[in-house]
Design an enzyme around this catalytic site. Structure first.
Site, mmCIF file in Angstrom:
data_model
loop_
_atom_site.group_PDB
_atom_site.id
_atom_site.type_symbol
_atom_site.label_atom_id
_atom_site.label_comp_id
_atom_site.label_asym_id
_atom_site.label_seq_id
_atom_site.Cartn_x
_atom_site.Cartn_y
_atom_site.Cartn_z
ATOM 1 N N THR A 1 0.846 -1.193 0.000
ATOM 2 C CA THR A 1 0.000 0.000 0.000
ATOM 3 C C THR A 1 0.881 1.241 0.000
ATOM 4 O OG1 THR A 1 -0.108 0.406 2.394
ATOM 5 C CG2 THR A 1 -1.613 -1.252 1.478
ATOM 6 N N ASP A 2 0.279 2.368 -0.301
ATOM 7 C CA ASP A 2 0.928 3.635 0.000
ATOM 8 C C ASP A 2 0.712 3.925 1.487
ATOM 9 O OD1 ASP A 2 2.258 6.063 -0.287
ATOM 10 O OD2 ASP A 2 1.201 6.605 -2.112
ATOM 11 N N TYR A 3 1.308 4.987 1.953
ATOM 12 C CA TYR A 3 1.324 5.343 3.372
ATOM 13 C C TYR A 3 -0.103 5.421 3.939
ATOM 14 C CZ TYR A 3 3.507 7.788 7.375
ATOM 15 O OH TYR A 3 3.988 8.156 8.606
ATOM 16 N N THR A 4 -0.441 4.499 4.831
ATOM 17 C CA THR A 4 -1.757 4.373 5.481
ATOM 18 C C THR A 4 -2.899 4.206 4.476
ATOM 19 O OG1 THR A 4 -2.186 6.777 5.660
ATOM 20 C CG2 THR A 4 -0.991 5.727 7.479
ATOM 21 N N GLY A 5 -2.592 3.629 3.325
ATOM 22 C CA GLY A 5 -3.609 3.489 2.292
ATOM 23 C C GLY A 5 -4.808 2.651 2.714
#
Length: 776
Positions: free
Chosen positions: A295-299
């Protein structure tokens, strides 16, 4: 600055290459059937020994923060590593620190599974290259690949073995700040950059300790956010996805990219992080991707705000969609066990995700030597060394785009007095541009340093700031993010202008450095206006009154609407944000050591109202007559504006040189090809100017009639050729039916027979034509 930086050999023009004959995919000899069999046996055996918590732990990617090596074990992260609850870390820098954390994993955890260490190595490590949009402007895939190779070697020596790059999102939206991090608007150019970045990072053997895992991002469509606002909603047809936005992602997958990062936006109403059609049906089933998805950051957590459920629900949604690793949010770590017990996910889904992470570690050779990445002594030699800096200087010079040069103001004469004016003239912190997290910003060569170091014995340089980045101090403070100060001068604007005019009056020519500061573009840096701030426009207008020639050095991370300033200076040199050696590279181009050869990878609009504007658009049923387009005249009941031209200020592929190139008419070897024949389309390019120079010769094709509407032209090839003054060269492109294929209304990838317009030229607007008729 050391005199050693002046290395003439490093400043030679880029080698000649063809986008159709460039560096091929490195042969990954280690990926044999025997290797795969050994890997499967090892990973399956390890999985059989792991507890459920340890398997879920492999899917957890927290941000480390920064800590001293002595705290590696006692920190909260250290305790989780000991318990087998961490698969990798990112945002930790330094060989000794990384080694200390790795030691906790392989000596204190039950199964001694090594960690992977990631970082946003976007356009270089400590040696920084131009921002990715600038790299794409070089149209030189050898240099693109070389920049990634150097970044990988530097990062690997310092302990990093995974980069969150390349970012390959197609965007036609200059309001979106992250265009600086991509390759522009075109799927063909973007695909060439994508695969060569992957080749540069990963090389032939991931286990040799100098190559690192690449991660193509952001899958998918992140560059198409509505209104150019970061993280915003995206909605488009599948035909557009597959023809215009997907190709660079697929090119990276075909190049063997090891990992993929999901995007923040939604696709077909489902956030990409939880979109099974995207992450499994397209990525794995259609494209045969074998690596892991992060995922991207906290996606995952952000899907709660999207309206997809609570943290447990969205975590299960992400896993079932095909996400393997959770960056920072810890939704997997804290909820998957419960979801498994409740039957919302399966053991097989957890096992598959863990298996993919373990396979990547195996490919890196971490199970045989967990400490192979990161050696402080090696890093001291490898990172930010003179060889790398000289290459960065050359790459930066090749990325610069000459947008205007009236009366041959450039190159500057190596004599007299030059006034160097502008808010970024002496600012080293902003030279690297956005997303340069590992850079030594204070060591970057600023414009004044570069000029003085390289030409200070022959030319007298005098300087003044002249203006702040913006009149609005609060806004300028926002621009000065991530420690990249703008050095605001609190004197009155009248005082700053008078000082600049006084300096200008003592000079023979003015070099005016204006545009954006580094963090005016980048993530979370959307702008509703894409003009140069008024403070700098006023400075330019005041200097114009002196009557001195003015050469603008334009700093920017995005296309700007330059209509209100384009007629004022004599020359405009777009230098993007050029990296560690910015000042040296800019001075090389200003004084003609390097003849600029960069070409725009993204259209520059006349005004914001034209956005989105891009070269490979489609006709409407009421197109404006081309003669009226050229004259910028309005016609009612046609597709045009009452108050603006249809044409851009500077088209895709545009870029001038200090010399002049003439193109012959296009010739084709066969005007009526059949089936799978290959034909040749050729032009003769002649250097009719007074300087040796490189020209990017561009091939465009238009499919005149299709089962679905087709763009007015599409880039299908390019070659960068070096021509001595007076020299002519025949440039030939091979064209096959493969160049004619597209996804039709049924999403079938094929070509259709009929008439095609073959175009070759110096940019997307200035081309020569030849028609052919291709039958099946």
């Amino acid at each position: 600055m050391s005199k050693k930086l002046i290395v003439i050999a490093a400043l030679a023009l880029a080698p000649v290459f063809s986008a159709q004959e460039m560096v091929t995919k490195p042969v990954q000899s280690y990926q044999t059937a025997q290797y795969q069999s050994k890997k499967k046996a090892f990973v399956d055996n390890l999985l059989s020994k792991m507890t459920l918590d340890e398997k879920i732990g492999q899917l957890n990617l927290p941000s480390s923060g920064d800590f001293t090596t002595g705290l590696a074990k006692s920190s909260d992260i250290g305790k989780k590593i000991e318990q087998g609850l961490v698969g990798g870390l990112f945002n930790i820098k330094g060989a000794d620190k990384i080694r200390a954390v790795q030691k906790v994993a392989v000596e204190n955890s039950r199964l001694k599974i090594p960690l992977i260490f990631g970082m946003d190595v976007i356009h270089g490590y400590e040696t920084t290259f131009p921002i990715p949009l600038g790299l794409a402007a070089s149209w030189d895939m050898n240099l693109v690949q070389q920049s990634a190779r150097i970044a990988a070697k530097e990062a690997a020596s310092d302990g990093i073995n995974w980069t969150f790059s390349p970012m390959v999102d197609i965007s036609r939206e200059p309001r979106w700040g992250r265009v600086s991090e991509g390759s522009g608007e075109d799927p063909y150019l973007g695909s060439e950059v994508a695969k060569n970045m992957v080749y540069g990072y990963q090389g032939k053997d991931l286990a040799n300790g100098t190559n690192i895992l690449a991660c193509v991002k952001h899958f998918a469509l992140y560059g198409a956010g509505e209104a150019g606002r970061d993280y915003n909603t995206v909605d488009m047809s599948h035909v557009r996805m597959f023809n215009e936005y997907f190709p660079p992602y697929k090119a990276a997958v075909d190049a063997g990219v090891a990992s993929v990062m999901a995007s923040f936006n939604e696709v077909d109403g489902v956030p990409a992080t939880g979109n099974r059609w995207l992450q499994t049906e397209v990525l794995r089933n259609k494209w045969n991707f074998k690596g892991f998805v992060v995922t991207d950051y906290t996606g995952i957590n952000e899907m709660v705000d999207h309206g997809m459920g609570n943290l447990q629900e969205v975590s299960a949604l992400a896993l079932k969609a095909g996400i393997d690793m959770d960056m920072v949010g810890e939704g997997f770590l804290t909820t998957l066990k419960k979801s498994l017990a409740e039957g919302k996910i399966t053991q097989a889904e957890i096992d598959m995700a863990a298996k993919r992470i373990l396979e990547a570690k195996y490919d890196l050779g971490l199970f045989s030597d967990p400490y192979k990445f990161g050696d402080a002594k090696l890093a001291a030699k490898e990172v930010y060394n003179m060889e790398n800096r000289n290459i960065a200087r050359n790459v930066a010079a090749q990325s610069m785009v000459l947008m205007k040069n009236d009366n041959q103001v450039l190159p500057l004469k190596k004599s007299g007095t030059v006034a160097v004016i502008g808010p970024l003239v002496n600012n080293s912190l902003n030279m690297a541009g956005t997303w340069s997290v590992a850079a030594k910003h204070e060591k970057a060569v600023n414009l004044m340093q570069g000029l003085q170091e390289n030409f200070g014995k022959e030319v007298k340089f005098i300087s003044a700031k002249g203006a702040n980045i913006d009149y609005d101090a609060k806004l300028e403070d926002i621009y000065a993010a991530h420690g990249k100060k703008t050095d605001r001068d609190n004197r009155s604007k009248e005082t700053l202008l008078k000082e600049a005019v006084d300096v200008a009056n003592k000079s023979d020519v003015i070099v005016l450095a204006i545009g954006e500061s580094a963090e005016m573009s980048g993530e979370s840096s959307s702008r509703t206006e894409i003009t140069i701030p008024q403070s700098q426009v006023d400075l330019l207008n005041e200097l114009k009154k002196t009557g001195k020639p003015i050469a603008v050095v334009l700093f920017t991370g995005r296309p700007l609407a330059l209509t209100n300033i384009k007629d004022t200076p004599d020359a405009i040199l777009n230098v993007w944000f050029a990296g560690s050696e910015a000042g040296n590279a800019i001075s090389d181009v200003l004084f003609g050591k390097v003849n600029p050869s960069g070409k725009l990878p993204m259209t520059f609009p006349r005004s914001l109202g034209q956005v989105p504007i891009y070269y490979n658009a489609k006709n409407t049923g009421r197109p404006l007559d081309q003669k009226l387009v050229d004259k910028c005249e309005y016609q009612r009941f046609r597709s045009n504006y009452m108050d603006e031209c249809n044409t851009p200020l500077y088209p895709f592929g545009y870029g001038l040189s200090y010399t002049k190139f003439n193109y012959s008419d296009v010739t084709v070897s066969n005007a009526n090809p059949k089936g799978n024949q290959t034909i040749q389309a050729s032009v003769t390019v002649t250097n009719n100017g007074n300087y040796d120079g490189a020209e990017v010769v561009q091939l465009y094709i238009r499919d005149m009639v299709g089962s679905i509407t087709r763009p007015v032209k599409e880039l299908k090839g390019f070659q960068k050729v070096m021509l001595k003054k007076g020299e002519s060269k025949k440039v030939t492109f091979n064209i096959t039916p493969e160049n004619l294929k597209f996804y039709n209304g049924d999403l079938k990838y094929d070509w259709e027979p009929g008439e095609f317009d073959i175009m070759i030229g110096t940019n997307s607007s200035d081309v020569k034509h030849s028609k052919i008729n291709w039958t099946k």
